[in-house]
Design a protein around this motif. Structure first.
Motif, short mmCIF file in Angstrom:
data_model
loop_
_atom_site.label_atom_id
_atom_site.label_comp_id
_atom_site.label_asym_id
_atom_site.label_seq_id
_atom_site.Cartn_x
_atom_site.Cartn_y
_atom_site.Cartn_z
N ARG A 1 2.84 -6.23 -2.11
CA ARG A 1 4.25 -5.77 -1.92
C ARG A 1 5.23 -6.69 -2.82
NH1 ARG A 1 4.46 -1.68 1.15
NH2 ARG A 1 2.84 -1.53 2.80
N LYS A 2 4.84 -7.87 -3.04
CA LYS A 2 5.73 -8.61 -4.02
C LYS A 2 5.56 -8.28 -5.33
CE LYS A 2 5.64 -13.04 -3.21
NZ LYS A 2 5.07 -14.55 -3.03
N HIS A 3 4.36 -7.92 -5.86
CA HIS A 3 3.87 -7.47 -7.12
C HIS A 3 4.73 -6.20 -7.40
CE1 HIS A 3 1.38 -6.87 -10.66
NE2 HIS A 3 1.33 -5.63 -10.40
N PHE A 4 4.92 -5.27 -6.62
CA PHE A 4 5.48 -3.83 -7.00
C PHE A 4 7.31 -4.12 -6.76
CE2 PHE A 4 1.47 -2.39 -6.50
CZ PHE A 4 1.13 -1.44 -7.49
N GLU A 5 7.75 -5.18 -6.53
CA GLU A 5 9.13 -5.47 -6.55
C GLU A 5 9.87 -5.13 -7.83
OE1 GLU A 5 9.89 -9.18 -4.56
OE2 GLU A 5 9.50 -8.52 -2.64
N THR A 6 9.07 -5.04 -9.02
CA THR A 6 9.34 -5.07 -10.36
C THR A 6 9.69 -3.50 -10.51
OG1 THR A 6 7.48 -4.75 -11.35
CG2 THR A 6 8.32 -6.98 -11.06
N VAL A 7 9.36 -2.85 -9.76
CA VAL A 7 9.48 -1.21 -9.98
C VAL A 7 11.09 -0.59 -9.50
CG1 VAL A 7 8.46 1.05 -9.50
CG2 VAL A 7 6.96 -0.98 -9.75
#
Length: 213
Positions: free
Chosen positions: A143-149
């Motif tokens: 979930r942290k990884h996809f925070e850039t979207v």
């Protein structure tokens, strides 16, 4: 042979605006009535170039990549800034491990060398690997990884509200956690980018529809 595609996309209506800033000989393709793709030697596999970021001062640019057996993703560039990005890896657990290690050991330089060539690094590798086996930890890191979207940034390309809603659902940690690995095809369908396939700077010469600045 696996697909290796990467390049830069603008809305077709911005063609005249942007092409005057490209170097003579730059290859480009009109994909359809909505999109134009152009390709430079500086294009990377996972990252846009500083040159393209500079070009985005003139109009929004979507940098897209698809290395079929490994990962796919995009960057949205506008007014010289990176607005949004997504990296959808089929081996995300390994990539997360390296990301966590970089955060924990910022002074170690090239992180792979540290992890594999020292006792301290090997111990850290095994520790992080064990942490990621915990489903709660793994989900948190995904979930942290996809925070850039930020799917709303596709409004910069005139994408309608209904399609933006689809992108919100698609470009999420849940898509990865649910192993929805057809996401790349759905992404291209929503944006009408199916023609952006099997193409990059090194593969433009054998395409009939390639034009040059």
């Amino acid at each position: 042979m696996s697909e290796f595609t990467y390049g830069n996309l603008i809305r077709f209506e911005n063609k005249t605006l942007l092409l005057k800033y490209l170097s003579a000989g730059t290859p480009y393709i009109q994909l359809n009535d909505e999109w134009l793709a152009f390709f430079t030697e500086e294009d990377g596999e996972q990252r846009s170039s500083d040159f393209v970021k500079k070009l985005s001062e003139h109009c929004p640019i979507l940098y897209f990549y698809n290395l079929e057996d490994h990962f796919w993703g995009f960057e949205i560039l506008h007014q010289g800034d990176l607005m949004s990005s997504c990296h959808f890896s089929y081996d995300l657990e390994s990539e997360l491990l390296f990301d966590i290690a970089r955060d924990r050991f910022p002074d170690k330089g090239e992180i792979a060398g540290f992890l594999f060539n020292s006792k301290e690094g090997q111990d850290a590798y095994e520790q992080i690997q064990a942490e990621l086996r915990d489903p709660v930890v793994f989900e948190r890191e995904v979930r942290k990884h996809f925070e850039t979207v930020c799917a709303d940034d596709f409004q910069l390309f005139g994408i309608n509200e209904e399609s933006i809603d689809e992108l919100h659902q698609l470009l999420s940690a849940d898509t990865y956690l649910n192993r929805e690995f057809d996401a790349i095809d759905r992404f291209k369908n929503v944006l009408n980018l199916n023609e952006m396939s099997w193409i990059r700077f090194e593969r433009t010469e054998d395409r009939d529809n390639v034009e040059y600045v």
